[in-house]
Motif scaffolding. Structure first.
Motif, PDB file in Angstrom:
ATOM      1  N   UNK A  29       0.828  -1.212   0.000  1.00  0.00           N
ATOM      2  CA  UNK A  29       0.000   0.000   0.000  1.00  0.00           C
ATOM      3  C   UNK A  29       0.859   1.257   0.000  1.00  0.00           C
ATOM      4  N   UNK A  30       1.897   1.267   0.845  1.00  0.00           N
ATOM      5  CA  UNK A  30       2.789   2.423   0.907  1.00  0.00           C
ATOM      6  C   UNK A  30       3.549   2.585  -0.398  1.00  0.00           C
ATOM      7  N   UNK A  31       4.018   1.486  -0.962  1.00  0.00           N
ATOM      8  CA  UNK A  31       4.746   1.526  -2.224  1.00  0.00           C
ATOM      9  C   UNK A  31       3.874   2.118  -3.333  1.00  0.00           C
ATOM     10  N   UNK A  32       2.652   1.621  -3.450  1.00  0.00           N
ATOM     11  CA  UNK A  32       1.754   2.082  -4.509  1.00  0.00           C
ATOM     12  C   UNK A  32       1.340   3.541  -4.323  1.00  0.00           C
ATOM     13  N   UNK A  33       1.238   3.972  -3.097  1.00  0.00           N
ATOM     14  CA  UNK A  33       0.911   5.385  -2.858  1.00  0.00           C
ATOM     15  C   UNK A  33       1.956   6.288  -3.503  1.00  0.00           C
ATOM     16  N   UNK A  34       3.231   5.900  -3.409  1.00  0.00           N
ATOM     17  CA  UNK A  34       4.290   6.704  -4.026  1.00  0.00           C
ATOM     18  C   UNK A  34       4.296   6.550  -5.546  1.00  0.00           C
ATOM     19  N   UNK A  35       3.904   5.373  -6.046  1.00  0.00           N
ATOM     20  CA  UNK A  35       3.848   5.154  -7.491  1.00  0.00           C
ATOM     21  C   UNK A  35       2.840   6.095  -8.143  1.00  0.00           C
ATOM     22  N   UNK A  36       1.683   6.254  -7.499  1.00  0.00           N
ATOM     23  CA  UNK A  36       0.619   7.056  -8.099  1.00  0.00           C
ATOM     24  C   UNK A  36       0.675   8.531  -7.701  1.00  0.00           C
ATOM     25  N   UNK A  99       9.592   1.092 -15.090  1.00  0.00           N
ATOM     26  CA  UNK A  99      10.349   1.160 -13.836  1.00  0.00           C
ATOM     27  C   UNK A  99      10.181  -0.169 -13.121  1.00  0.00           C
ATOM     28  N   UNK A 100      11.274  -0.704 -12.565  1.00  0.00           N
ATOM     29  CA  UNK A 100      11.199  -1.889 -11.714  1.00  0.00           C
ATOM     30  C   UNK A 100      11.377  -1.434 -10.277  1.00  0.00           C
ATOM     31  N   UNK A 101      10.369  -1.616  -9.458  1.00  0.00           N
ATOM     32  CA  UNK A 101      10.375  -1.109  -8.089  1.00  0.00           C
ATOM     33  C   UNK A 101      10.023  -2.237  -7.134  1.00  0.00           C
ATOM     34  N   UNK A 102      10.964  -2.636  -6.293  1.00  0.00           N
ATOM     35  CA  UNK A 102      10.667  -3.664  -5.303  1.00  0.00           C
ATOM     36  C   UNK A 102       9.553  -3.184  -4.384  1.00  0.00           C
ATOM     37  N   UNK A 103       8.731  -4.120  -3.922  1.00  0.00           N
ATOM     38  CA  UNK A 103       7.574  -3.758  -3.105  1.00  0.00           C
ATOM     39  C   UNK A 103       7.950  -3.098  -1.788  1.00  0.00           C
ATOM     40  N   UNK A 104       9.199  -3.255  -1.349  1.00  0.00           N
ATOM     41  CA  UNK A 104       9.607  -2.633  -0.088  1.00  0.00           C
ATOM     42  C   UNK A 104      10.269  -1.276  -0.285  1.00  0.00           C
ATOM     43  N   UNK A 105      10.432  -0.835  -1.541  1.00  0.00           N
ATOM     44  CA  UNK A 105      11.041   0.461  -1.818  1.00  0.00           C
ATOM     45  C   UNK A 105       9.970   1.487  -2.173  1.00  0.00           C
ATOM     46  N   UNK A 106      10.388   2.743  -2.283  1.00  0.00           N
ATOM     47  CA  UNK A 106       9.455   3.843  -2.510  1.00  0.00           C
ATOM     48  C   UNK A 106      10.011   4.786  -3.574  1.00  0.00           C
ATOM     49  N   UNK A 107       9.105   5.480  -4.258  1.00  0.00           N
ATOM     50  CA  UNK A 107       9.506   6.534  -5.179  1.00  0.00           C
ATOM     51  C   UNK A 107       9.346   7.892  -4.508  1.00  0.00           C
ATOM     52  N   UNK A 108      10.183   8.830  -4.897  1.00  0.00           N
ATOM     53  CA  UNK A 108      10.038  10.200  -4.412  1.00  0.00           C
ATOM     54  C   UNK A 108       9.014  10.918  -5.282  1.00  0.00           C
ATOM     55  N   UNK A 109       8.284  11.844  -4.667  1.00  0.00           N
ATOM     56  CA  UNK A 109       7.307  12.631  -5.392  1.00  0.00           C
ATOM     57  C   UNK A 109       7.982  13.347  -6.563  1.00  0.00           C
ATOM     58  N   UNK A 217      15.391  10.652  -6.135  1.00  0.00           N
ATOM     59  CA  UNK A 217      14.438  10.025  -7.038  1.00  0.00           C
ATOM     60  C   UNK A 217      13.709   8.840  -6.421  1.00  0.00           C
ATOM     61  N   UNK A 218      14.297   8.220  -5.404  1.00  0.00           N
ATOM     62  CA  UNK A 218      13.677   7.033  -4.806  1.00  0.00           C
ATOM     63  C   UNK A 218      14.239   6.815  -3.418  1.00  0.00           C
ATOM     64  N   UNK A 219      13.647   5.841  -2.733  1.00  0.00           N
ATOM     65  CA  UNK A 219      14.080   5.476  -1.383  1.00  0.00           C
ATOM     66  C   UNK A 219      14.256   3.962  -1.334  1.00  0.00           C
ATOM     67  N   UNK A 220      15.476   3.540  -0.979  1.00  0.00           N
ATOM     68  CA  UNK A 220      15.818   2.122  -0.926  1.00  0.00           C
ATOM     69  C   UNK A 220      15.810   1.671   0.524  1.00  0.00           C
ATOM     70  N   UNK A 221      14.891   0.749   0.840  1.00  0.00           N
ATOM     71  CA  UNK A 221      14.726   0.301   2.221  1.00  0.00           C
ATOM     72  C   UNK A 221      15.810  -0.715   2.589  1.00  0.00           C
TER      73      UNK A 221
END
Length: 362
Positions: A29-36, A99-109, A217-221
């Motif tokens: 849920x947190x990951x997808x929030x940053x995707x959209x 974009x390939x984004x692991x489910x535990x990582x996040x994108x920056x706005x 650009x992103x956040x790596x957990x």
């Protein structure tokens, strides 16, 4: 390399974010929030590929998809491992950019819009990256001051990166042109620990490389379950896999790289030096145990396999002196201070330029 002034998007390109997931349903849920978060600037869709997670991640993904038509789910019946999972998702992506984004990582706005803008403005660029912040529990406030774009000719970027034999990219900060990804055919299963490094280098043999500068650009957990800090950890394996990556690159794509022979020699020399530094470092902090000493001996042996001339280097002689019990002359606190300073300066250069600091020749 040239620095150019960023331009704003003038249309809404489609971006597909592929989200491989294994036991990370609680992060989705947190990951997808940053995707959209960039849906006001790009047309973004998400494809979750669950690799038969035993924790119910697929059910979480399906519930999310049922409520949001921008999300689709592929759920494996049996575990196919990460490389197959990545490639299946990338092959199914329908966006112009991916974009390939692991489910535990996040994108920056704003990251999707910034990367898409560079790709749109420079059709010669096949891959864009930036800076990805590491975090543990809560991501830090991102840097938001977009400074410039860097554009490298592909072989120039490959030469800069292989000269250090290190990977300057985490992964979540990367956006690729889908046509470039299709040309590359995804990740190489021969390199379970270094397939991303190999993919970035191969992209540089086919297209220019771009970087978004000044912003996060992103956040790596970072946590114990990370692929790179868990199953595939270990300096010996890391050096072996990077050596194999470089060998495959120059054997299979060297004809695309002007001066490939010199480039290969620079890369092997740098990797051999790093292997010897890794072999020496534990002795500078105390006497390693027998099991650790065996691994350190393997690192020194690898250095010789990678670059035979390293057998006659000062670093090799230092390692042999340490291994024979004639420990470091410099006190441990001094070497620890030196290592921290070098690490910090290297990190600052990497964050600023997008290229890891050069390793001195043997």
């Amino acid at each position: 390399m040239r620095k150019v002034t960023p331009r704003a998007l003038t249309d809404r390109p489609r971006v597909t974010v592929v989200i491989p997931c294994y036991n990370y349903g609680h992060f989705l849920a947190e990951c997808l929030e940053t995707v959209f978060a960039d849906a006001d600037q790009v047309d973004v869709d998400a494809l979750i590929v669950d690799d038969a997670s035993p924790d119910g991640s697929a059910e979480v993904a399906r519930r999310i998809a049922a409520e949001d038509p921008r999300v689709t789910v592929i759920a494996h019946e049996t575990n196919k491992r990460h490389i197959a999972t990545y490639n299946e998702g990338l092959a199914a992506a329908e966006g112009e950019f991916v974009v390939l984004l692991s489910a535990d990582d996040l994108l920056a706005k704003g990251s999707l819009a910034r990367s898409a803008a560079l790709l749109r403005a420079h059709p010669e660029v096949g891959l864009v990256y930036g800076f990805s912040r590491r975090f543990f529990d809560t991501p830090p406030p991102p840097r938001t001051g977009l400074r410039s774009w860097s554009i490298w000719d592909g072989p120039e970027w490959v030469a800069r990166v292989t000269r250090t034999a290190t990977n300057p990219i985490y992964t979540p900060e990367v956006m690729m042109r889908a046509s470039t990804m299709r040309d590359l055919s995804g990740y190489d299963a021969r390199l379970p620990h270094a397939a991303d490094y190999h993919l970035w280098l191969r992209a540089g043999t086919r297209a220019a490389i771009g970087r978004v500068n000044g912003v996060d650009q992103a956040f790596y957990r970072v946590h114990g379950a990370n692929m790179h800090t868990g199953e595939y950890s270990g300096d010996v394996l890391d050096v072996e896999q990077r050596h194999l990556t470089l060998r495959i690159l120059f054997e299979e794509d060297g004809d695309r790289l002007p001066g490939a022979g010199r480039m290969r020699d620079d890369a092997y020399r740098a990797l051999a030096r790093e292997a010897l530094i890794l072999a020496c470092r534990p002795y500078e902090r105390g006497r390693p145990g027998a099991a650790e000493a065996e691994q350190l001996a393997r690192l020194a042996e690898l250095a010789g396999e990678i670059w035979p001339a390293s057998e006659d280097s000062a670093l090799r002689r230092t390692y042999e002196r340490y291994a024979a019990g004639r420990g470091p002359v410099v006190p441990v606190p001094v070497t620890a201070l030196r290592d921290r300073a070098v690490l910090h300066l290297g990190w600052r250069r990497w964050r600023h330029s997008g290229i890891s600091p050069a390793v001195r020749s043997l």
